[in-house]
Scaffold this active site. Sequence first.
Site, mmCIF file in Angstrom:
data_model
loop_
_atom_site.group_PDB
_atom_site.id
_atom_site.type_symbol
_atom_site.label_atom_id
_atom_site.label_comp_id
_atom_site.label_asym_id
_atom_site.label_seq_id
_atom_site.Cartn_x
_atom_site.Cartn_y
_atom_site.Cartn_z
ATOM 1 N N ARG A 162 0.652 2.688 11.242
ATOM 2 C CA ARG A 162 0.448 1.925 12.494
ATOM 3 C C ARG A 162 -0.159 2.820 13.593
ATOM 4 O O ARG A 162 0.231 2.753 14.761
ATOM 5 C CB ARG A 162 1.770 1.339 13.013
ATOM 6 C CG ARG A 162 2.437 0.359 12.077
ATOM 7 C CD ARG A 162 1.586 -0.878 11.829
ATOM 8 N NE ARG A 162 2.329 -1.908 11.128
ATOM 9 C CZ ARG A 162 2.446 -1.987 9.796
ATOM 10 N NH1 ARG A 162 1.836 -1.104 9.032
ATOM 11 N NH2 ARG A 162 3.136 -2.967 9.253
ATOM 12 N N SER A 236 6.048 -7.400 14.154
ATOM 13 C CA SER A 236 7.047 -6.350 14.403
ATOM 14 C C SER A 236 6.786 -5.751 15.776
ATOM 15 O O SER A 236 5.671 -5.320 16.064
ATOM 16 C CB SER A 236 6.932 -5.227 13.367
ATOM 17 O OG SER A 236 7.101 -5.714 12.070
ATOM 18 N N GLU A 331 5.396 -0.821 18.513
ATOM 19 C CA GLU A 331 4.122 -1.007 17.796
ATOM 20 C C GLU A 331 3.145 -1.782 18.676
ATOM 21 O O GLU A 331 1.952 -1.521 18.706
ATOM 22 C CB GLU A 331 4.366 -1.780 16.490
ATOM 23 C CG GLU A 331 3.091 -2.058 15.734
ATOM 24 C CD GLU A 331 3.242 -3.056 14.615
ATOM 25 O OE1 GLU A 331 4.025 -2.829 13.684
ATOM 26 O OE2 GLU A 331 2.540 -4.089 14.672
HETATM 27 P P1 FAD Z 1 -5.363 -7.665 19.939
HETATM 28 O O1 FAD Z 1 -3.926 -8.012 20.085
HETATM 29 O O2 FAD Z 1 -6.377 -8.542 20.572
HETATM 30 O O3 FAD Z 1 -5.600 -6.182 20.384
HETATM 31 C C1 FAD Z 1 -4.736 -5.160 19.970
HETATM 32 C C2 FAD Z 1 -5.214 -3.824 20.589
HETATM 33 O O4 FAD Z 1 -6.468 -3.459 20.036
HETATM 34 C C3 FAD Z 1 -5.450 -3.943 22.115
HETATM 35 O O5 FAD Z 1 -5.118 -2.679 22.655
HETATM 36 C C4 FAD Z 1 -6.944 -4.207 22.228
HETATM 37 O O6 FAD Z 1 -7.496 -3.766 23.444
HETATM 38 C C5 FAD Z 1 -7.485 -3.391 21.064
HETATM 39 N N1 FAD Z 1 -8.698 -3.952 20.463
HETATM 40 C C6 FAD Z 1 -8.843 -5.173 19.891
HETATM 41 N N2 FAD Z 1 -10.080 -5.316 19.397
HETATM 42 C C7 FAD Z 1 -10.736 -4.164 19.665
HETATM 43 C C8 FAD Z 1 -12.060 -3.686 19.411
HETATM 44 N N3 FAD Z 1 -12.971 -4.438 18.774
HETATM 45 N N4 FAD Z 1 -12.395 -2.449 19.847
HETATM 46 C C9 FAD Z 1 -11.501 -1.676 20.498
HETATM 47 N N5 FAD Z 1 -10.246 -2.068 20.778
HETATM 48 C C10 FAD Z 1 -9.864 -3.296 20.348
HETATM 49 N N6 FAD Z 1 0.260 -6.004 11.910
HETATM 50 C C11 FAD Z 1 0.342 -5.281 10.762
HETATM 51 O O7 FAD Z 1 -0.154 -4.151 10.695
HETATM 52 N N7 FAD Z 1 0.964 -5.783 9.658
HETATM 53 C C12 FAD Z 1 1.527 -7.003 9.644
HETATM 54 O O8 FAD Z 1 2.059 -7.413 8.631
HETATM 55 C C13 FAD Z 1 1.453 -7.787 10.832
HETATM 56 N N8 FAD Z 1 2.013 -9.009 10.870
HETATM 57 C C14 FAD Z 1 1.955 -9.748 12.019
HETATM 58 C C15 FAD Z 1 2.536 -11.016 12.007
HETATM 59 C C16 FAD Z 1 2.488 -11.808 13.145
HETATM 60 C C17 FAD Z 1 3.118 -13.179 13.121
HETATM 61 C C18 FAD Z 1 1.820 -11.326 14.301
HETATM 62 C C19 FAD Z 1 1.730 -12.196 15.515
HETATM 63 C C20 FAD Z 1 1.252 -10.061 14.316
HETATM 64 C C21 FAD Z 1 1.315 -9.259 13.164
HETATM 65 N N9 FAD Z 1 0.753 -7.969 13.105
HETATM 66 C C22 FAD Z 1 0.802 -7.241 11.958
HETATM 67 C C23 FAD Z 1 0.119 -7.392 14.318
HETATM 68 C C24 FAD Z 1 -1.363 -7.823 14.510
HETATM 69 O O9 FAD Z 1 -1.666 -8.922 13.725
HETATM 70 C C25 FAD Z 1 -2.342 -6.687 14.180
HETATM 71 O O10 FAD Z 1 -2.063 -5.544 14.951
HETATM 72 C C26 FAD Z 1 -3.796 -7.087 14.414
HETATM 73 O O11 FAD Z 1 -4.653 -6.090 13.914
HETATM 74 C C27 FAD Z 1 -4.111 -7.343 15.891
HETATM 75 O O12 FAD Z 1 -5.397 -7.918 15.972
HETATM 76 P P2 FAD Z 1 -5.899 -8.667 17.290
HETATM 77 O O13 FAD Z 1 -7.346 -8.957 17.115
HETATM 78 O O14 FAD Z 1 -5.025 -9.820 17.579
HETATM 79 O O15 FAD Z 1 -5.707 -7.525 18.358
HETATM 80 N N1 EPU Z 2 16.314 -5.882 7.297
HETATM 81 C C1 EPU Z 2 17.569 -5.982 7.865
HETATM 82 N N2 EPU Z 2 17.873 -7.114 8.553
HETATM 83 C C2 EPU Z 2 17.003 -8.147 8.677
HETATM 84 C C3 EPU Z 2 15.726 -8.046 8.109
HETATM 85 C C4 EPU Z 2 15.388 -6.882 7.417
HETATM 86 O O1 EPU Z 2 18.382 -5.076 7.759
HETATM 87 O O2 EPU Z 2 17.364 -9.136 9.325
HETATM 88 C C5 EPU Z 2 15.963 -4.649 6.558
HETATM 89 C C6 EPU Z 2 16.182 -4.796 5.063
HETATM 90 O O3 EPU Z 2 16.755 -3.586 4.589
HETATM 91 C C7 EPU Z 2 14.770 -4.933 4.525
HETATM 92 C C8 EPU Z 2 13.998 -4.066 5.503
HETATM 93 O O4 EPU Z 2 14.606 -4.326 6.750
HETATM 94 O O5 EPU Z 2 14.662 -4.426 3.212
HETATM 95 C C9 EPU Z 2 12.502 -4.338 5.543
HETATM 96 O O6 EPU Z 2 12.253 -5.685 5.909
HETATM 97 P P1 EPU Z 2 10.851 -6.377 5.613
HETATM 98 O O7 EPU Z 2 10.471 -6.208 4.177
HETATM 99 O O8 EPU Z 2 10.904 -7.747 6.180
HETATM 100 O O9 EPU Z 2 9.810 -5.490 6.401
HETATM 101 P P2 EPU Z 2 9.835 -4.868 7.866
HETATM 102 O O10 EPU Z 2 10.135 -3.418 7.766
HETATM 103 O O11 EPU Z 2 10.656 -5.656 8.778
HETATM 104 C C10 EPU Z 2 7.335 -4.202 7.684
HETATM 105 C C11 EPU Z 2 6.163 -4.207 8.630
HETATM 106 C C12 EPU Z 2 5.545 -5.585 8.688
HETATM 107 C C13 EPU Z 2 5.051 -5.949 7.301
HETATM 108 C C14 EPU Z 2 6.240 -5.925 6.325
HETATM 109 C C15 EPU Z 2 5.796 -6.127 4.899
HETATM 110 C C16 EPU Z 2 6.512 -2.465 10.277
HETATM 111 C C17 EPU Z 2 6.865 -2.138 11.675
HETATM 112 N N3 EPU Z 2 6.573 -3.763 9.942
HETATM 113 O O12 EPU Z 2 8.302 -5.064 8.249
HETATM 114 O O13 EPU Z 2 4.443 -5.548 9.578
HETATM 115 O O14 EPU Z 2 4.458 -7.228 7.281
HETATM 116 O O15 EPU Z 2 6.890 -4.634 6.390
HETATM 117 O O16 EPU Z 2 5.134 -5.003 4.449
HETATM 118 O O17 EPU Z 2 6.159 -1.576 9.512
HETATM 119 C C18 EPU Z 2 3.794 -5.828 11.858
HETATM 120 O O18 EPU Z 2 3.413 -4.646 11.804
HETATM 121 O O19 EPU Z 2 3.651 -6.550 12.868
HETATM 122 C C19 EPU Z 2 4.426 -6.407 10.674
HETATM 123 C C20 EPU Z 2 4.887 -7.653 10.631
#
Ligand code: FAD
Ligand code: EPU
Length: 335
Positions: A162, A236, A331
């Site tokens: 991240r 997250s 994050e």
């Molecule tokens: P924005 O929120 O619009 O921007 C994020 C940052 O990047 C800001 O600082 C912005 O200024 C900058 N930025 C955006 N575009 C550019 C550009 N072209 N050039 C320079 N700077 C830029 N993330 C994960 O890694 N794994 C996950 O599993 C995950 N699951 C998610 C689930 C949900 C339900 C949600 C809501 C979010 C999740 N995220 C996850 C976080 C998010 O989706 C990612 O970080 C994604 O890459 C953000 O993209 P965005 O276009 O919405 O960025």
């Molecule tokens: N857990 C708990 N309580 C809960 C839920 C989860 O204790 O209520 C613990 C469990 O031990 C579980 C562990 O958390 O095994 C991991 O949970 P999960 O697999 O749901 O993943 P996460 O760590 O919560 C991370 C990423 C997600 C990504 C998933 C799948 C980060 C910060 N988050 O979540 O990314 O989608 O793994 O790979 O690394 C994001 O970055 O926005 C994001 C959603």
Amino acid sequence: MEVRHHFDLTGYNTFGIQATAEYFAEFSDVEALKELVAYSHDKNLMILGGGSNILITHDISGYVLHNRMVGISVVDETENHVYVCAEAGTVWHDLVKHCVNKGWGGIENLSLIPGTVGAAPIQNIGAYGAELKDSFFELEALHLSDLQIHRFDAKDCLLGYRDSIFKRAYKGKYVILNVTLRLAKNPVPNTSYHSLQKELAALRLLSITIKDVSETVIRIRRSKLPDPKQIGNAGSFFKNPVIEKDKFLFLLKGFPKMPHFDMGDKVKIPAAWLIEQLGFKGYRQGDAGCHVDQPLVLVNYGNATGQQILNLSESIIRKVKQSFDIALEREVNVV
Ligand code: FAD
Ligand code: EPU
């Protein structure tokens, strides 16, 4: 070039926080972007993609520039790989679908992550055992001071968990214009992530394709994460902390059930578990809360302000520090 004044950003951030941008404009090509950057000269400038990784804590002064540069093309090909370039405003999941449909492997585990291609390298998006860095080849970005286009390869970007150089030394200095991925023509599905492996095993497939991986990841994500259209959130809110082994062994004595993931000489602890132990799972204060099923996801139940969500995140950071001596890092980008 249309520049809007006091523009409402509620629909432009997945937390659904009500706030305005002093100036707001969209760009669909580099020339329009350069023009806007020159026009905004000494004012604050923020690039907005899908707004799925930001927490807006006040009205934004200066310019918010919304990226609308879209397109996907093949730029090179070898016997085993295809090099796919996507414009930064392309919806990330559209790129994943395109590649999965073509049979090009590498990003299927990253299915359904919200947001745009251009934001993906900013935090090196990751999920279900894969990260962008595994398929990343290079990107082009516009330097905001000299308006030159610079090329960055994987090494230059310092992609980590991240993390990237664009969250550190180059924060706010570049606009990412496009990203090129190196994808496998004969992919071997990556099923290493425990919950993905379990779900796939239950399907009893004779052989697993990248399409199966993508569909399974989508199913797991829909069952686990709140849909921002229903409850505002940015995924997250915190990173999972990675701690030294000594500290982990010490904590394990007091918390023998603490889940953990070995990372070589360090150990990753799920932040969700730490937060749950402190009673925050399902916690709600006004409209700001921790999701009932996934406490790592902070949510806006309706009318929370960005400041209220930030305050909740600060209480969590403080309590985790007091109880476990672990410093949780956000994050989400607080703006
Ligand atoms: P924005 O929120 O619009 O921007 C994020 C940052 O990047 C800001 O600082 C912005 O200024 C900058 N930025 C955006 N575009 C550019 C550009 N072209 N050039 C320079 N700077 C830029 N993330 C994960 O890694 N794994 C996950 O599993 C995950 N699951 C998610 C689930 C949900 C339900 C949600 C809501 C979010 C999740 N995220 C996850 C976080 C998010 O989706 C990612 O970080 C994604 O890459 C953000 O993209 P965005 O276009 O919405 O960025
Ligand atoms: N857990 C708990 N309580 C809960 C839920 C989860 O204790 O209520 C613990 C469990 O031990 C579980 C562990 O958390 O095994 C991991 O949970 P999960 O697999 O749901 O993943 P996460 O760590 O919560 C991370 C990423 C997600 C990504 C998933 C799948 C980060 C910060 N988050 O979540 O990314 O989608 O793994 O790979 O690394 C994001 O970055 O926005 C994001 C959603």
